[in-house]
Write a protein that holds these residues in place. Sequence first.
Motif, PDB file in Angstrom:
ATOM      1  N   ASN A 396       0.834  -1.215   0.000  1.00  0.00           N
ATOM      2  CA  ASN A 396       0.000   0.000   0.000  1.00  0.00           C
ATOM      3  C   ASN A 396       0.863   1.257   0.000  1.00  0.00           C
ATOM      4  O   ASN A 396       0.565   2.244  -0.704  1.00  0.00           O
ATOM      5  CB  ASN A 396      -0.919   0.008   1.226  1.00  0.00           C
ATOM      6  N   SER A 397       1.937   1.224   0.775  1.00  0.00           N
ATOM      7  CA  SER A 397       2.829   2.396   0.840  1.00  0.00           C
ATOM      8  C   SER A 397       3.525   2.638  -0.493  1.00  0.00           C
ATOM      9  O   SER A 397       3.610   3.788  -0.966  1.00  0.00           O
ATOM     10  CB  SER A 397       3.879   2.188   1.943  1.00  0.00           C
ATOM     11  N   GLN A 398       4.024   1.568  -1.118  1.00  0.00           N
ATOM     12  CA  GLN A 398       4.727   1.717  -2.390  1.00  0.00           C
ATOM     13  C   GLN A 398       3.779   2.167  -3.500  1.00  0.00           C
ATOM     14  O   GLN A 398       4.187   2.888  -4.420  1.00  0.00           O
ATOM     15  CB  GLN A 398       5.398   0.393  -2.777  1.00  0.00           C
ATOM     16  N   LYS A 399       2.539   1.755  -3.412  1.00  0.00           N
ATOM     17  CA  LYS A 399       1.549   2.224  -4.394  1.00  0.00           C
ATOM     18  C   LYS A 399       1.347   3.728  -4.267  1.00  0.00           C
ATOM     19  O   LYS A 399       1.285   4.461  -5.269  1.00  0.00           O
ATOM     20  CB  LYS A 399       0.227   1.498  -4.184  1.00  0.00           C
ATOM     21  N   GLU A 400       1.275   4.177  -3.006  1.00  0.00           N
ATOM     22  CA  GLU A 400       1.121   5.614  -2.764  1.00  0.00           C
ATOM     23  C   GLU A 400       2.364   6.387  -3.222  1.00  0.00           C
ATOM     24  O   GLU A 400       2.261   7.474  -3.825  1.00  0.00           O
ATOM     25  CB  GLU A 400       0.866   5.842  -1.276  1.00  0.00           C
ATOM     26  N   VAL A 401       3.556   5.809  -2.939  1.00  0.00           N
ATOM     27  CA  VAL A 401       4.808   6.444  -3.368  1.00  0.00           C
ATOM     28  C   VAL A 401       4.842   6.557  -4.886  1.00  0.00           C
ATOM     29  O   VAL A 401       5.237   7.608  -5.437  1.00  0.00           O
ATOM     30  CB  VAL A 401       6.022   5.648  -2.859  1.00  0.00           C
ATOM     31  N   TYR A 402       4.443   5.506  -5.581  1.00  0.00           N
ATOM     32  CA  TYR A 402       4.449   5.523  -7.052  1.00  0.00           C
ATOM     33  C   TYR A 402       3.497   6.586  -7.587  1.00  0.00           C
ATOM     34  O   TYR A 402       3.843   7.347  -8.517  1.00  0.00           O
ATOM     35  CB  TYR A 402       4.063   4.145  -7.597  1.00  0.00           C
ATOM     36  N   ASN A 403       2.301   6.661  -7.006  1.00  0.00           N
ATOM     37  CA  ASN A 403       1.325   7.657  -7.482  1.00  0.00           C
ATOM     38  C   ASN A 403       1.846   9.079  -7.278  1.00  0.00           C
ATOM     39  O   ASN A 403       1.717   9.950  -8.158  1.00  0.00           O
ATOM     40  CB  ASN A 403      -0.011   7.478  -6.754  1.00  0.00           C
ATOM     41  N   LEU A 404       2.469   9.314  -6.111  1.00  0.00           N
ATOM     42  CA  LEU A 404       3.015  10.650  -5.828  1.00  0.00           C
ATOM     43  C   LEU A 404       4.193  10.963  -6.742  1.00  0.00           C
ATOM     44  O   LEU A 404       4.319  12.099  -7.251  1.00  0.00           O
ATOM     45  CB  LEU A 404       3.442  10.737  -4.366  1.00  0.00           C
ATOM     46  N   ALA A 405       5.067   9.975  -6.958  1.00  0.00           N
ATOM     47  CA  ALA A 405       6.222  10.192  -7.827  1.00  0.00           C
ATOM     48  C   ALA A 405       5.791  10.473  -9.254  1.00  0.00           C
ATOM     49  O   ALA A 405       6.404  11.312  -9.949  1.00  0.00           O
ATOM     50  CB  ALA A 405       7.141   8.967  -7.785  1.00  0.00           C
TER      51      ALA A 405
END
Length: 483
Positions: A396-405
Amino acid sequence: MLNKKLILHIVAMTIFLTGCSFKPVTPQKDTSFRATYENINIKDKWWEDFNDPKLNLLVNDALMYNSDLALALNNIEVSRVKLGLEKLEYLPNISYQGSAIRTNNTPGASHSSTRSVYSASALFDYELDLWGKVRNSVGTKKSIFQASVYDYQTAKLSIVSEVVNRYFNLLFLEEQKEILNETLISYKNTLRYRKNQLDAGIISSIVYAQTQSLVANANARLVEVENNIDIANAALAVLTGKSYDEILYKNIDTSEDFSIHIPKVPSSISSDILLRRSDVASSLEQLRASNFLVGVSKAGYFPSISLTGVLGYTSFELDRLFVDNKDSWNIGGSLVGPLFDFGRTKKRVEIANLEQNASFINYDKALKNAFLDVRTALVSRENSIKKQESMKNLENSQKEVYNLANKRYNAGYSDHIELLDAQRSYLDAKLGLAASNLDVANSIVLVYKAFGGGFKVDDNETKNILNSDTTILPSKSTSPFSY
């Protein structure tokens, strides 16, 4: 007729007299331990708890067609026949013989002085089992037979566990394949978008090359997964006894949903765990067998006493051979025993004692391995569930990081390297979560296996030894009068 009755009475008396045995007391091991749960029920078909009909079909195929299980069943039959053969030693050996002799005792005489003698007789030979040699030999074969039955149960549990593990691994690989295919579609769409940007002069060629490398890396990982899927299919086909063509060309039919239903399993240590382990029961039977053999070896100090007899007919005319008044009989006995064997019997007893000691050590090893398996299974189950929760949070965290990046890069606030790292990390997190799901499923299988997979000893004598609270060491005596 009276003569036949006499023989039967003698045989009956010898059976009555056979009561001595030099088998020592069966060794035992103190198996008391601290349990945290009084009783655990695991059904025989534990794999059905995963609620996957296609998995159930594969397990059923393995139970019917697996080569290793077929060998284990064949071993049971071999042991059964050997036991039956050994039991026949309780009975006398009965054979028959016949002869026809034509003689002329006066040389040169006419044919009138020639006569024929015909005979037919039944012979029996019976060794008295005064020292328990036959009885202990039968006990050995009986224990070996029972051990082969337990070995089959162990093989069955091992094969079923491997089928379930490999099926779950195949589901995991299929899920990996789906994740990589979806990721490749996204990467290729991004690559086409970057190509348009490159042609328009919006991005540099290095950004486009970095996107290309991302696609190539995902594609290479997909090829590796597809290769592993092919290997997993073939291995599972062999385990479940598929045909040669199916092993070569056909894939295993799996559920379309890659998720695995995780059943509730014991989380504590059963107080009767040793009664649920066929490998422990088998090692105990091997110990019993070696204990009987000590008695067999000690019987070598004493003589073999045999009864032999003949019941037959003789006649000068073939057509009157079996007339009642032509019968004849004799009965006798023999005694053969060691006088000076220069320590041979003593050495045989020493060897039997050492083999019993080796069986006792193997039994102790089986007990310790059982406790090791239980601890490993319960700890693995607990830790795999913890890891699964962590991987869910990471994904879930990496998905959020990817969306923000992605948003930052499109808005011009970050470089392309940051976006690439986010994409790679997100893919690794999704694959890692799939792997953690597999670990949880396999840890459940490990618990079922550690707790015997539904097996349970039903012999009271075996139960008492497995639940012993005292230790009885193997006998080291070479004397038949010492235990």
